[in-house]
Design an enzyme around this catalytic site. Structure first.
Site, short mmCIF file in Angstrom:
data_model
loop_
_atom_site.label_atom_id
_atom_site.label_comp_id
_atom_site.label_asym_id
_atom_site.label_seq_id
_atom_site.Cartn_x
_atom_site.Cartn_y
_atom_site.Cartn_z
N CYS A 41 0.74 -1.30 0.04
CA CYS A 41 -0.06 -0.10 -0.15
C CYS A 41 0.86 1.16 0.11
O CYS A 41 0.23 2.36 -0.17
CB CYS A 41 -0.93 -0.09 1.27
SG CYS A 41 -1.98 -1.39 1.20
N HIS A 72 -3.40 6.93 1.98
CA HIS A 72 -3.46 5.62 1.72
C HIS A 72 -5.04 5.46 2.20
O HIS A 72 -5.28 5.66 3.28
CB HIS A 72 -2.73 4.81 1.94
CG HIS A 72 -3.31 2.95 1.83
ND1 HIS A 72 -3.87 2.77 0.82
CD2 HIS A 72 -3.21 2.02 2.72
CE1 HIS A 72 -4.14 1.53 0.91
NE2 HIS A 72 -3.68 1.16 2.09
N ASN A 122 -10.12 -0.41 0.12
CA ASN A 122 -8.54 -0.38 0.17
C ASN A 122 -8.25 -0.87 -1.12
O ASN A 122 -8.35 -2.11 -1.16
CB ASN A 122 -8.22 -0.92 1.55
CG ASN A 122 -6.48 -1.06 1.54
OD1 ASN A 122 -5.90 -0.78 0.60
ND2 ASN A 122 -6.06 -1.56 2.62
N1 ACO Z 1 -17.94 -8.18 10.45
C1 ACO Z 1 -18.31 -8.31 11.67
N2 ACO Z 1 -17.71 -8.40 12.86
C2 ACO Z 1 -16.22 -8.56 12.63
C3 ACO Z 1 -15.64 -8.32 11.15
C4 ACO Z 1 -16.32 -8.13 10.17
N3 ACO Z 1 -16.18 -7.99 8.95
N4 ACO Z 1 -14.33 -8.55 11.30
C5 ACO Z 1 -14.25 -8.52 12.59
N5 ACO Z 1 -15.20 -8.75 13.12
C6 ACO Z 1 -15.37 -8.81 14.84
C7 ACO Z 1 -14.06 -9.51 15.57
O1 ACO Z 1 -14.39 -10.85 15.33
C8 ACO Z 1 -14.10 -8.91 16.76
O2 ACO Z 1 -15.07 -9.91 17.59
P1 ACO Z 1 -14.85 -10.43 18.97
O3 ACO Z 1 -14.80 -8.83 19.73
O4 ACO Z 1 -16.05 -10.99 19.37
O5 ACO Z 1 -13.65 -11.05 19.08
C9 ACO Z 1 -14.87 -7.71 16.53
O6 ACO Z 1 -15.53 -7.54 15.44
C10 ACO Z 1 -13.90 -6.52 16.84
O7 ACO Z 1 -12.62 -6.86 15.82
P2 ACO Z 1 -11.48 -6.03 15.70
O8 ACO Z 1 -10.26 -6.68 14.88
O9 ACO Z 1 -10.79 -5.60 17.18
O10 ACO Z 1 -12.15 -4.63 14.93
P3 ACO Z 1 -11.25 -3.10 14.70
O11 ACO Z 1 -12.26 -2.12 15.56
O12 ACO Z 1 -9.84 -3.19 15.25
O13 ACO Z 1 -11.48 -3.01 13.00
C11 ACO Z 1 -10.04 -3.50 11.17
C12 ACO Z 1 -10.76 -4.16 12.36
C13 ACO Z 1 -11.24 -2.57 10.51
C14 ACO Z 1 -9.23 -4.32 10.20
C15 ACO Z 1 -9.10 -2.35 11.68
O14 ACO Z 1 -8.08 -2.99 12.70
C16 ACO Z 1 -8.34 -1.74 10.61
O15 ACO Z 1 -8.73 -0.90 9.70
N6 ACO Z 1 -6.78 -1.99 10.87
C17 ACO Z 1 -5.87 -1.43 9.67
C18 ACO Z 1 -5.99 -2.12 8.48
C19 ACO Z 1 -5.20 -1.43 7.47
O16 ACO Z 1 -4.93 -0.22 7.63
N7 ACO Z 1 -4.57 -2.19 6.44
C20 ACO Z 1 -3.70 -1.21 5.63
C21 ACO Z 1 -2.68 -1.93 5.02
S1 ACO Z 1 -3.31 -2.99 3.65
C22 ACO Z 1 -2.01 -3.52 2.92
O17 ACO Z 1 -0.91 -2.94 2.93
C23 ACO Z 1 -2.19 -4.50 1.67
#
Ligand code: ACO
Length: 330
Positions: free
Chosen positions: A114, A255, A285
């Protein structure tokens, strides 16, 4: 006087026609439009159909950028294709070169996930600043839909496909005002698209590995933490190199990974909301494509105007992150 400055003189973008709304993802995994929209800001993403290719998307974006710059493909000296999802592991830049008819251009792929567009921008600029090349095409393109596990709700809701491109040209005054790039392989395990193979005996005493790439694995929380901390720092560093203050930025083009990351970075830097470009809701993304896709849309909507100062920052797998400060147009 030699033209050793860099101007970014045209942009273009292309996305597949097929869109997938959040609601339809509930047919695949246990999720909801509400969860995806509130946690990420994403509402839909575009998906490349089996008959579409990375090189065809990249070529479509490139055609627009070349036309916007007012040159022809034959004028290009170099094509840099930032991608992690080439049609061919040996690279797709030469296929793009052939499709464009850019017969004079050297072409190669650059992989920095990314961060690919920002790393590519800085790489392309070096060829101009050293006087080696005058007209460079930089494309950021990815088809991550081919590499996600569609049963993994933690990742499959995040990504989409697309391509964006810019033309960089030699100019008297340098419009790439400052940049900073960083890598930290110690954190590599937070975000991977790993090769996995099993060992096979080729001939007695010599084993080789046979396998394939596995779907994206991501520790979302760690990547989130990393982005919110490192991106404001790297933008500050690039601003320092440019001898500019944060108030002088007209547009922040990050990004497009997560709206919460974009908002947190803007807040930390004290950049007003109306200066922040976001099109994440429509495309998700798109990895290396996300910055040039957002940039091109903003240019075509008349938001970004000639001479505006843009702070662009990419971050992702590697881990890699970087920022570039540039002034738009000739
Ligand atoms: N739908 C419903 N529930 C979900 C989903 C979904 N799609 N995905 C995860 N959950 C659940 C999890 O299982 C968890 O449940 P639990 O509490 O019972 O265990 C709960 O939702 C919370 O999950 P978290 O992982 O804590 O959610 P978070 O608020 O951290 O959001 C996310 C996740 C959106 C992925 C976030 O962490 C994020 O954006 N991270 C950065 C990703 C990024 O920027 N990537 C960029 C680089 S990509 C590249 O280089 C190719």
């Amino acid at each position: 006087m030699q033209n050793l400055g860099v101007a970014i003189t045209g942009s273009g973008s292309a996305v597949p026609a097929t869109s997938l709304e959040n609601q339809r993802l509930t047919e695949l995994v246990e999720t909801s439009d509400e969860w995806i929209a509130t946690r990420t800001g994403i509402r839909q993403r575009r998906l490349a159909l089996p008959d579409e290719s990375l090189s065809s998307l990249a070529t479509a974006a490139a055609h627009q950028a070349i036309a916007a710059a007012g040159i022809t493909a034959a004028d290009l000296d170099l094509i840099v294709l930032a991608t992690s999802t080439p049609d061919d592991l040996f690279g797709s830049a030469c296929q793009v070169q052939a499709q464009l008819g850019a017969t004079q251009a050297v072409a190669f792929d650059l992989t920095a996930a990314c961060s690919g567009f920002v790393f590519g921008l800085v790489t392309a600029a070096q060829y101009i600043k050293t006087g080696v090349y005058q007209n460079v095409l930089l494309i950021g393109a990815d088809i991550l839909s081919r590499w996600v596990d569609w049963q993994d709700r933690r990742t499959c809701v995040l990504f989409g496909d697309g391509a964006g491109a810019v033309v960089l040209q030699a100019a008297v005054s340098d419009r790439l005002l400052g940049f900073a790039l960083k890598s930290d392989g110690r954190q590599n395990h937070h975000l991977n698209l790993p090769y996995a193979g099993s060992s096979k005996e080729l001939i007695p005493g010599i084993k080789v590995t046979k396998g394939s790439y596995q779907p994206i694995e991501m520790n979302g929380k760690e990547v989130y933490r990393f982005a919110v901390q490192r991106v404001p720092e790297i933008i500050d560093k690039a601003l320092f190199a440019a001898n500019l203050s944060v108030d002088e930025i007209d547009w922040l083009v990050l990004h497009q990974a997560n709206q919460r990351i974009i908002d947190a970075v803007a807040q930390r830097l004290n950049i007003a909301e109306h200066k922040v470009i976001s099109n994440l809701a429509q495309y998700g993304n798109t990895s290396a494509a996300s910055i040039p896709l957002a940039l091109d849309e903003a240019v075509r909507q008349g938001k970004i105007k000639p001479n505006d100062i843009i702070a662009a920052s990419g971050f992702g797998a590697g881990l890699t992150w970087g920022a570039a400060i540039f002034q738009w147009g000739k």
